[in-house]
Design an enzyme around this catalytic site. Structure first.
Site, short mmCIF file in Angstrom:
data_model
loop_
_atom_site.label_atom_id
_atom_site.label_comp_id
_atom_site.label_asym_id
_atom_site.label_seq_id
_atom_site.Cartn_x
_atom_site.Cartn_y
_atom_site.Cartn_z
N ASP A 2 0.72 -1.19 -0.16
CA ASP A 2 -0.02 -0.02 -0.07
C ASP A 2 0.66 1.21 -0.06
O ASP A 2 0.56 2.43 0.47
CB ASP A 2 -0.91 0.00 1.32
CG ASP A 2 -0.27 -0.20 2.34
OD1 ASP A 2 0.84 -0.31 2.44
OD2 ASP A 2 -1.00 0.05 3.57
N HIS B 199 23.20 4.62 -19.21
CA HIS B 199 22.32 4.57 -18.23
C HIS B 199 22.54 4.08 -16.85
O HIS B 199 21.48 3.52 -16.18
CB HIS B 199 20.98 4.34 -18.86
CG HIS B 199 20.52 5.09 -19.85
ND1 HIS B 199 19.61 4.70 -20.92
CD2 HIS B 199 20.57 6.44 -20.33
CE1 HIS B 199 19.33 5.92 -21.59
NE2 HIS B 199 19.98 6.67 -21.17
N ASP C 262 25.88 12.51 -13.30
CA ASP C 262 24.59 13.13 -14.14
C ASP C 262 23.69 13.07 -13.12
O ASP C 262 22.92 12.10 -13.06
CB ASP C 262 24.60 12.22 -15.49
CG ASP C 262 23.57 12.80 -16.40
OD1 ASP C 262 22.84 13.79 -15.94
OD2 ASP C 262 23.33 12.19 -17.56
N ASP D 130 19.79 19.34 -15.49
CA ASP D 130 20.32 18.00 -16.13
C ASP D 130 21.91 18.39 -16.30
O ASP D 130 22.24 19.16 -17.25
CB ASP D 130 19.42 17.62 -17.59
CG ASP D 130 20.00 16.35 -18.11
OD1 ASP D 130 20.87 15.77 -17.30
OD2 ASP D 130 19.70 16.14 -19.14
N HIS E 298 25.90 8.98 -28.44
CA HIS E 298 24.49 9.60 -28.38
C HIS E 298 24.64 11.04 -29.05
O HIS E 298 25.87 11.54 -29.50
CB HIS E 298 24.37 9.61 -26.78
CG HIS E 298 25.39 10.41 -25.94
ND1 HIS E 298 25.47 11.72 -25.82
CD2 HIS E 298 26.43 9.83 -25.14
CE1 HIS E 298 26.33 11.91 -24.94
NE2 HIS E 298 26.90 10.88 -24.68
N HIS F 269 19.40 17.51 -25.83
CA HIS F 269 17.84 17.36 -26.19
C HIS F 269 17.12 18.48 -25.45
O HIS F 269 17.74 19.25 -24.78
CB HIS F 269 17.54 16.13 -25.35
CG HIS F 269 18.00 15.91 -24.01
ND1 HIS F 269 17.20 16.46 -23.05
CD2 HIS F 269 19.12 15.28 -23.46
CE1 HIS F 269 17.87 16.19 -21.71
NE2 HIS F 269 19.17 15.50 -22.27
N HIS G 32 13.81 14.99 -20.72
CA HIS G 32 13.81 14.83 -22.25
C HIS G 32 12.31 15.47 -22.64
O HIS G 32 11.41 14.87 -22.69
CB HIS G 32 13.93 13.53 -22.69
CG HIS G 32 15.56 13.00 -22.21
ND1 HIS G 32 15.59 11.51 -22.45
CD2 HIS G 32 16.47 13.54 -21.80
CE1 HIS G 32 16.82 11.31 -21.79
NE2 HIS G 32 17.36 12.33 -21.63
N GLU H 101 25.70 18.26 -24.15
CA GLU H 101 26.43 17.07 -23.32
C GLU H 101 27.34 16.15 -24.25
O GLU H 101 26.89 15.06 -24.24
CB GLU H 101 25.12 16.35 -22.61
CG GLU H 101 24.14 15.88 -23.45
CD GLU H 101 23.13 15.31 -22.67
OE1 GLU H 101 23.49 14.16 -21.91
OE2 GLU H 101 21.87 15.60 -22.46
N TYR I 190 33.33 7.68 -24.42
CA TYR I 190 33.40 6.52 -23.43
C TYR I 190 34.38 5.52 -24.13
O TYR I 190 34.09 5.01 -25.22
CB TYR I 190 32.04 5.83 -23.44
CG TYR I 190 31.13 7.17 -23.14
CD1 TYR I 190 30.73 7.47 -21.92
CD2 TYR I 190 30.32 7.73 -24.29
CE1 TYR I 190 29.84 8.60 -21.68
CE2 TYR I 190 29.63 8.94 -23.98
CZ TYR I 190 29.50 9.36 -22.67
OH TYR I 190 28.50 10.32 -22.62
N ARG J 237 31.61 12.64 -19.61
CA ARG J 237 30.41 13.33 -20.23
C ARG J 237 30.63 14.87 -19.43
O ARG J 237 30.86 14.80 -18.46
CB ARG J 237 29.31 12.83 -20.28
CG ARG J 237 28.06 13.78 -20.73
CD ARG J 237 26.55 12.84 -21.30
NE ARG J 237 26.11 12.21 -20.01
CZ ARG J 237 25.92 11.05 -19.56
NH1 ARG J 237 26.97 10.30 -20.10
NH2 ARG J 237 25.49 10.56 -18.50
N GLU K 152 27.90 18.05 -19.26
CA GLU K 152 26.80 18.73 -19.54
C GLU K 152 26.29 19.71 -18.92
O GLU K 152 26.17 19.80 -17.88
CB GLU K 152 25.56 17.34 -19.39
CG GLU K 152 24.23 17.63 -19.54
CD GLU K 152 23.11 16.44 -19.22
OE1 GLU K 152 23.53 15.65 -18.69
OE2 GLU K 152 22.26 16.54 -20.10
N1 GLY Z 1 20.32 12.68 -17.74
C1 GLY Z 1 19.85 12.18 -18.80
C2 GLY Z 1 20.36 12.85 -20.01
O1 GLY Z 1 21.59 13.48 -19.89
O2 GLY Z 1 19.97 12.80 -21.18
MN MN Z 2 20.72 15.31 -20.68
MN MN Z 3 21.91 14.36 -17.93
#
Ligand code: GLY
Ligand code: MN
Ligand code: MN
Length: 461
Positions: free
Chosen positions: A36, A243, A260, A271, A354, A358, A365, A408, A412, A429, A431
Site C-alpha cells: 500500500d 544509463h 549526471d 540536467d 549519443h 535534447h 527529455h 552534453e 566512452y 561527459r 553536460e
Molecule cells: N540525464 C539524462 C540525459 O542527460 O539525457
Molecule cells: Mn541530458
Molecule cells: Mn544528464
C-alpha cells in the site's frame, strides 16, 4: 503565485481548438510501489502547465469558447486526515481561475454532456493508459443520442501537437525557475566533488551512494522536490554505461567519477553532468580526453544561438571529437582515414554514441519537435554508414530565444583491439543547460566548475 500564467496558457489552447472543439487533460495517476505504498507522486506535466495544480485525481476540460472546467478530488475530512489537504471543487474556481469545478466522481456523468455538439475532441495521445478507451466510451454515449438531434465529435486530435509547441519556448517565469534549478543542482555537484576528495584523503571507503547523498542533500536544501531523473553516479569504468544507476561501487583513488544528476524545482528539470578525478587530480590520459570533450562542448556552445539549427551544436561537437580522436590516438588514421572520413563513416561512434543534446523543461527529455515545422515536407534520404539503413531526414529545428536545450558531449572508451590501454575504461561527459538567446545562449548550470584546473582547485579546498 498568480494564476494569470495558467489562464493565459488555457486561453492560447482554447484559441487553437476551433470554436466547437474541446480538450481533455488528465493529470498523472498515483502509482503503487509495493503493497500500500505509492511512488512519490508527480503530476502530469501538460496538466500542471495549464493549471499549476499538483493534486492527483484531477482533469481539466477546455472548450473552444475559452471556458475551462476542473474535475478534482472532493473534500473528504476523513481522507484528508490520512492523505492531506484537498482543494476541493468549491474552492477551485477562486484558487485556480477556472470557470467551473466539479468532483471527479462526476466525470463519467458530465463528459458525455460536455462532448455533445462538439466537432473535435482533443487529448494527449499515447500518454495516459486507457484514455483512448475512456474517450471512446463517452463518445459512444453521445452517439446514442444522435437520433435526438445531438452531434457527436467526428474528429479525435492529438492535443500534444498544440501543447508541445507552447512548452518548447519557455517564458520568463519558466526561465527563472530553470535558472534556479540549475543553481541548486550545481551546488549538489560541487558538494559531491568535495566529499569524494575529502573522504579519499581521509582514507575512507567511498561509495557511489555517498556522493548521491550529497546531491540529494543540496537538492532538498535548495527547495527542490526531487531529482528530475534517477541520478547517475558512476565510478571508474561504470561511466561507460550510459544509463548506469547510482549504486554501491567503490570510488577509487586514481579513477574518474561521472555524475549526471539534476533536481526538479517547481516542475522544471535541470540536467547536469560533470566528470572529475575521484581524488581531485587528473592523470595525463584522463586530462587529455577531458580537454577534448570540453573543447567539443565549447564548439557546441558557440554554435547555439537563435537562427541556428538544433543539429548544429551536435555537428560542431562531432567535428572536434573526430579530429581529437585522431590526434590522441583513439582512432588510427591509417585505418579510418581523414577527419572527414571519420565523420562521414561515423567511426567516432565507437566512443561517442549519443546525441549532443535534447530539449529540457518540465520533463528532462522535454517535449517539442526536433524538425522545423515549416519544413516537414522537405524530406531527404541518406544511407547510414554503420547500419546500412535508409534514414529519412527532415530539416532540423531552427532555434528561437527561450528554447532550452542541453549540451552534453562525451567520450566512452571500452577496451578493444587497437585502443591504447592508457584510455581504457575512461568515460567522460560534460553536460550543461542552455537557454537560447538572440546572440548565443546562457549556460544556466555553470555554478559548478567545468575547467580541469578549476575542478582540481575546488577539490583541493
Ligand atoms: N540525464 C539524462 C540525459 O542527460 O539525457
Ligand atoms: Mn541530458
Ligand atoms: Mn544528464
Amino acid at each position: 503565485m498568480s494564476n494569470s500564467i495558467y489562464a493565459e496558457r488555457r486561453a492560447r489552447v482554447a484559441s487553437q481548438l476551433g470554436k466547437d472543439g474541446i480538450a481533455l487533460i488528465p493529470t498523472a495517476p498515483e502509482r503503487p510501489r509495493n503493497r500500500d505504498s505509492d511512488f512519490l507522486y508527480r503530476h502530469d506535466s501538460y496538466f500542471y502547465y495549464l493549471t499549476g495544480f499538483r493534486e492527483p485525481n484531477a482533469w481539466l476540460v477546455i472548450t473552444g469558447d475559452g471556458k475551462s472546467t476542473l474535475f478534482c478530488a472532493p473534500k473528504d475530512l476523513e481522507r484528508e486526515i490520512w492523505d492531506g489537504y484537498r482543494l476541493g471543487p468549491e474552492a477551485a474556481p477562486a484558487a485556480l481561475g477556472v470557470d467551473a469545478a466539479h468532483s471527479v466522481a462526476e466525470l463519467d456523468a458530465q463528459l458525455p454532456k460536455l462532448l455533445e455538439n462538439r466537432d473535435a475532441v482533443w487529448y494527449p495521445f499515447a500518454i495516459h493508459e486507457g484514455l483512448e478507451a475512456r474517450v471512446g466510451g463517452w463518445l459512444n454515449q453521445v452517439r446514442a443520442r444522435v437520433r435526438y438531434g445531438a452531434l457527436c465529435p467526428e474528429q479525435q486530435r492529438d492535443l500534444c501537437a498544440i501543447l508541445d509547441e507552447m512548452r518548447l519556448v519557455k517564458d520568463a517565469h519558466e526561465q527563472d525557475i530553470m535558472r534556479r534549478a540549475g543553481q541548486i543542482s550545481a551546488r549538489g555537484h560541487v558538494r559531491a566533488m568535495k566529499l569524494s576528495a575529502r573522504m579519499l584523503r581521509e582514507g575512507k571507503d567511498v561509495r557511489e551512494y555517498h556522493l548521491d547523498a550529497e546531491l540529494m542533500h543540496e537538492f532538498r536544501l535548495g527547495g527542490s522536490q526531487s531529482s528530475a531523473y534517477n541520478s547517475i553516479v558512476a565510478a571508474g569504468s561504470n561511466a561507460c554505461v550510459l544509463h548506469y544507476r547510482s549504486d554501491t561501487a567503490p570510488v577509487r583513488n586514481g579513477e574518474l567519477v561521472l555524475i549526471d544528476a539534476g533536481c526538479e524545482l517547481d516542475s522544471y528539470a535541470s540536467d547536469i553532468t560533470r566528470t572529475f578525478p575521484a581524488n581531485g587530480k587528473f592523470s595525463g590520459p584522463q586530462r587529455a580526453l577531458y580537454e577534448l570533450v570540453l573543447a567539443s562542448q565549447e564548439a557546441a556552445v558557440a554554435a547555439t544561438r537563435a537562427g541556428a539549427r538544433f543539429i548544429d551544436p551536435h555537428e560542431a561537437t562531432v567535428k572536434v571529437l573526430a579530429q581529437g580522436m585522431l590526434d590522441v590516438g583513439l582512432l588510427d588514421k591509417n585505418k579510418v582515414g581523414s577527419v572527414q572520413d571519420v565523420i562521414d563513416n561515423r567511426s567516432y561512434f565507437q566512443f561517442y554514441m549519443h546525441r549532443t543534446g535534447h530539449w529540457l523543461g518540465m520533463d528532462v527529455h522535454d517535449c517539442g519537435s526536433y524538425v522545423e515545422p515549416s519544413q516537414v515536407g522537405e524530406v531527404s534520404e541518406r544511407k547510414d554508414p554503420l547500419s546500412g539503413e535508409i534514414i529519412k531526414n527532415r530539416p532540423s529545428r531552427v532555434l528561437k530565444p527561450g528554447m532550452v536545450l542541453t549540451i552534453e558531449p562525451g567520450i566512452y572508451v571500452r577496451p578493444a583491439e587497437g585502443v591504447p590501454e592508457r584510455f581504457h575504461h575512461i568515460g567522460i561527459r560534460i553536460e550543461d543547460d542552455a537557454i537560447v538567446t538572440e546572440s548565443g545562449c546562457d549556460l544556466i548550470s555553470r555554478g559548478v566548475p567545468v575547467k580541469p584546473d578549476e575542478i582540481e582547485a575546488l577539490m583541493r579546498g
